[in-house]
Each structure stands twice: as structure tokens, then as C-alpha cells.
Design a protein around this motif. Structure first.
Motif, PDB file in Angstrom:
ATOM      1  N   LEU A  47       0.810  -0.927  -0.019  1.00  8.01           N
ATOM      2  CA  LEU A  47      -0.076   0.078  -0.114  1.00  8.01           C
ATOM      3  C   LEU A  47       0.617   1.244  -0.062  1.00  8.01           C
ATOM      4  O   LEU A  47       0.401   2.058  -0.695  1.00  8.01           O
ATOM      5  CB  LEU A  47      -0.806   0.322   1.235  1.00  8.01           C
ATOM      6  CG  LEU A  47      -1.866  -0.726   1.156  1.00  8.01           C
ATOM      7  CD1 LEU A  47      -3.363  -0.907   2.392  1.00  8.01           C
ATOM      8  CD2 LEU A  47      -3.543  -0.768  -0.227  1.00  8.01           C
ATOM      9  N   LEU A  48       1.955   1.970   0.851  1.00 11.11           N
ATOM     10  CA  LEU A  48       2.994   2.771   0.667  1.00 11.11           C
ATOM     11  C   LEU A  48       3.700   2.096  -0.676  1.00 11.11           C
ATOM     12  O   LEU A  48       3.639   3.879  -1.127  1.00 11.11           O
ATOM     13  CB  LEU A  48       4.071   2.148   2.066  1.00 11.11           C
ATOM     14  CG  LEU A  48       3.361   2.608   3.611  1.00 11.11           C
ATOM     15  CD1 LEU A  48       4.469   2.213   4.429  1.00 11.11           C
ATOM     16  CD2 LEU A  48       3.162   4.305   3.599  1.00 11.11           C
ATOM     17  N   GLU A  49       4.016   1.556  -1.391  1.00 12.52           N
ATOM     18  CA  GLU A  49       4.375   1.513  -2.359  1.00 12.52           C
ATOM     19  C   GLU A  49       4.058   2.336  -3.768  1.00 12.52           C
ATOM     20  O   GLU A  49       4.019   3.361  -4.272  1.00 12.52           O
ATOM     21  CB  GLU A  49       5.730   0.090  -3.133  1.00 12.52           C
ATOM     22  CG  GLU A  49       5.645   0.390  -3.952  1.00 12.52           C
ATOM     23  CD  GLU A  49       6.720  -1.171  -4.765  1.00 12.52           C
ATOM     24  OE1 GLU A  49       6.826  -1.541  -5.255  1.00 12.52           O
ATOM     25  OE2 GLU A  49       6.578  -1.732  -3.426  1.00 12.52           O
ATOM     26  N   ALA A  50       1.931   1.406  -3.226  1.00  9.82           N
ATOM     27  CA  ALA A  50       1.263   2.469  -3.871  1.00  9.82           C
ATOM     28  C   ALA A  50       1.385   3.775  -4.446  1.00  9.82           C
ATOM     29  O   ALA A  50       0.794   4.326  -5.171  1.00  9.82           O
ATOM     30  CB  ALA A  50      -0.171   1.442  -4.640  1.00  9.82           C
ATOM     31  N   LEU A  51       0.929   3.803  -3.277  1.00  2.19           N
ATOM     32  CA  LEU A  51       0.096   5.798  -2.597  1.00  2.19           C
ATOM     33  C   LEU A  51       1.486   6.643  -2.889  1.00  2.19           C
ATOM     34  O   LEU A  51       1.685   7.485  -3.811  1.00  2.19           O
ATOM     35  CB  LEU A  51      -0.048   5.997  -1.308  1.00  2.19           C
ATOM     36  CG  LEU A  51      -1.159   5.158  -0.699  1.00  2.19           C
ATOM     37  CD1 LEU A  51      -0.946   5.357   0.971  1.00  2.19           C
ATOM     38  CD2 LEU A  51      -1.828   5.626  -1.270  1.00  2.19           C
ATOM     39  N   GLN A  52       2.866   5.700  -3.168  1.00  2.00           N
ATOM     40  CA  GLN A  52       3.902   6.302  -3.340  1.00  2.00           C
ATOM     41  C   GLN A  52       4.611   6.661  -4.501  1.00  2.00           C
ATOM     42  O   GLN A  52       5.069   7.433  -5.140  1.00  2.00           O
ATOM     43  CB  GLN A  52       5.369   6.245  -2.137  1.00  2.00           C
ATOM     44  CG  GLN A  52       5.632   6.791  -1.805  1.00  2.00           C
ATOM     45  CD  GLN A  52       6.713   5.488  -0.161  1.00  2.00           C
ATOM     46  OE1 GLN A  52       7.223   4.614  -0.470  1.00  2.00           O
ATOM     47  NE2 GLN A  52       6.140   5.392   1.071  1.00  2.00           N
ATOM     48  N   THR A  53       3.944   6.231  -5.895  1.00  2.00           N
ATOM     49  CA  THR A  53       4.293   5.543  -7.257  1.00  2.00           C
ATOM     50  C   THR A  53       3.631   5.862  -7.316  1.00  2.00           C
ATOM     51  O   THR A  53       3.681   5.386  -9.189  1.00  2.00           O
ATOM     52  CB  THR A  53       5.318   4.262  -7.100  1.00  2.00           C
ATOM     53  OG1 THR A  53       4.038   2.833  -7.000  1.00  2.00           O
ATOM     54  CG2 THR A  53       5.702   3.855  -6.800  1.00  2.00           C
ATOM     55  N   ARG A  54       2.105   6.182  -6.869  1.00  2.00           N
ATOM     56  CA  ARG A  54       1.058   6.451  -7.979  1.00  2.00           C
ATOM     57  C   ARG A  54       1.189   7.925  -8.930  1.00  2.00           C
ATOM     58  O   ARG A  54       1.356   8.285  -8.484  1.00  2.00           O
ATOM     59  CB  ARG A  54      -0.646   6.914  -6.966  1.00  2.00           C
ATOM     60  CG  ARG A  54      -0.156   7.841  -6.547  1.00  2.00           C
ATOM     61  CD  ARG A  54      -2.658   8.642  -5.810  1.00  2.00           C
ATOM     62  NE  ARG A  54      -1.046   9.641  -5.029  1.00  2.00           N
ATOM     63  CZ  ARG A  54      -2.148   9.806  -4.589  1.00  2.00           C
ATOM     64  NH1 ARG A  54      -3.601   9.716  -4.222  1.00  2.00           N
ATOM     65  NH2 ARG A  54      -2.048  10.361  -4.018  1.00  2.00           N
ATOM     66  N   PRO A  55       0.389   7.682 -10.464  1.00  2.00           N
ATOM     67  CA  PRO A  55       1.036   8.892 -11.175  1.00  2.00           C
ATOM     68  C   PRO A  55       0.448   9.978 -10.762  1.00  2.00           C
ATOM     69  O   PRO A  55      -1.411  10.375 -10.040  1.00  2.00           O
ATOM     70  CB  PRO A  55       0.505   8.447 -12.431  1.00  2.00           C
ATOM     71  CG  PRO A  55      -0.559   7.139 -12.022  1.00  2.00           C
ATOM     72  CD  PRO A  55      -0.447   6.759 -11.020  1.00  2.00           C
ATOM     73  N   VAL A  56       0.958  10.871 -11.118  1.00  2.00           N
ATOM     74  CA  VAL A  56       0.162  12.237 -10.724  1.00  2.00           C
ATOM     75  C   VAL A  56      -0.555  12.600 -11.511  1.00  2.00           C
ATOM     76  O   VAL A  56       0.125  12.600 -13.137  1.00  2.00           O
ATOM     77  CB  VAL A  56       0.884  13.449 -10.405  1.00  2.00           C
ATOM     78  CG1 VAL A  56       0.463  15.067 -10.161  1.00  2.00           C
ATOM     79  CG2 VAL A  56       2.390  13.128  -8.893  1.00  2.00           C
ATOM     80  N   ALA A  57      -2.041  13.081 -11.624  1.00  2.00           N
ATOM     81  CA  ALA A  57      -2.604  13.215 -12.703  1.00  2.00           C
ATOM     82  C   ALA A  57      -2.002  15.136 -13.337  1.00  2.00           C
ATOM     83  O   ALA A  57      -1.373  16.396 -12.625  1.00  2.00           O
ATOM     84  CB  ALA A  57      -4.135  13.980 -12.376  1.00  2.00           C
ATOM     85  N   PRO A  58      -2.649  14.585 -14.875  1.00  2.00           N
ATOM     86  CA  PRO A  58      -1.105  15.902 -15.275  1.00  2.00           C
ATOM     87  C   PRO A  58      -2.293  17.043 -15.233  1.00  2.00           C
ATOM     88  O   PRO A  58      -3.615  17.101 -15.165  1.00  2.00           O
ATOM     89  CB  PRO A  58      -1.212  15.452 -16.735  1.00  2.00           C
ATOM     90  CG  PRO A  58      -2.493  14.151 -17.494  1.00  2.00           C
ATOM     91  CD  PRO A  58      -2.543  13.897 -15.472  1.00  2.00           C
ATOM     92  N   ALA A  59      -1.604  18.221 -15.228  1.00  2.00           N
ATOM     93  CA  ALA A  59      -2.537  19.442 -15.544  1.00  2.00           C
ATOM     94  C   ALA A  59      -3.059  19.949 -16.156  1.00  2.00           C
ATOM     95  O   ALA A  59      -3.110  19.563 -17.343  1.00  2.00           O
ATOM     96  CB  ALA A  59      -1.750  20.593 -15.392  1.00  2.00           C
TER      97      ALA A  59
END
Length: 113
Positions: A47-59
Motif C-alpha cells: 500500500l505504501l509503495e502504491a501510494l508513493q508511486t501513483r501517477p500524478v494527474a497532469p495539469a
């Protein structure tokens, strides 16, 4: 002191000590709950890994001049009666359709090589 307090003290029920003993009995349980585990479980690590590596939504891309123009018409359009609003929207569609068919017709008139 009130007579009830004196009776409790005489019987050996000193309230502060009783409360202190009760708190002391509960405190180890609370400490046990607060103590973090040495290593996170496999699920927690994933869970921690998934939260840290989730893609950031593009502007979102900046709005075009056409979008801004059409958005500027929205307040005026909203002030119209429902029937007038539908008529104006139809006229806008009609103008765009006629303008786009003129361009298409011109393209068809160009000589083929």
C-alpha cells in the motif's frame, strides 16, 4: 470534606488512588496499541509503495481562445428563456454547420491533380 468522602477514605476508597490504579491498569493496554511494529506487513508495504508511486494527474491544458469566447457567452445564454435559449443554440449550430460545409464545398471544387 463532605461526609461521603470521609467514609470512602475510612473504608480505604481513596478516589484519586482508585482512579490512578484504574488508569495504570488501562495504560499498558494503550501503550501496547500505540507501539508500532518493527516491520510493516507485506500488505502495508505494498500500500505504501502504491501510494508513493501513483501517477500524478497532469495539469489540464490551457483553454483555447475559442473555448474562452464560448464560455463568455454562457451568462448571457443562461439569462434567456428556455425556448429562446434553444433557438439561439440551434442558430449557433446552424452557423457552424453552414460555415463548415462552405469549406468542404470549396475543397471539393479544387481541381484534382
Amino acid at each position: 470534606m463532605e461526609s461521603g468522602d470521609e467514609e470512602n477514605q475510612a473504608a480505604g476508597y481513596d478516589q484519586p488512588e482508585d482512579q490512578g490504579e484504574a488508569a495504570a491498569a488501562v495504560a499498558p493496554r494503550r501503550r501496547a496499541l500505540r507501539t508500532p511494529r518493527e516491520q510493516p506487513s507485506e500488505v502495508e508495504r505494498q500500500l505504501l509503495e502504491a501510494l508513493q508511486t501513483r501517477p500524478v494527474a497532469p495539469a489540464p491544458p490551457p483553454r483555447s481562445v475559442d473555448e474562452l469566447f464560448l464560455l463568455s457567452l454562457v451568462p448571457s445564454l443562461q439569462r434567456l428563456s428556455p425556448q429562446t435559449k434553444e433557438t439561439v443554440k440551434f442558430q449557433i449550430h446552424e452557423l457552424i454547420y453552414e460555415s463548415s460545409t462552405v469549406v468542404l464545398n470549396l475543397e471539393q471544387l479544387e481541381p484534382m491533380e
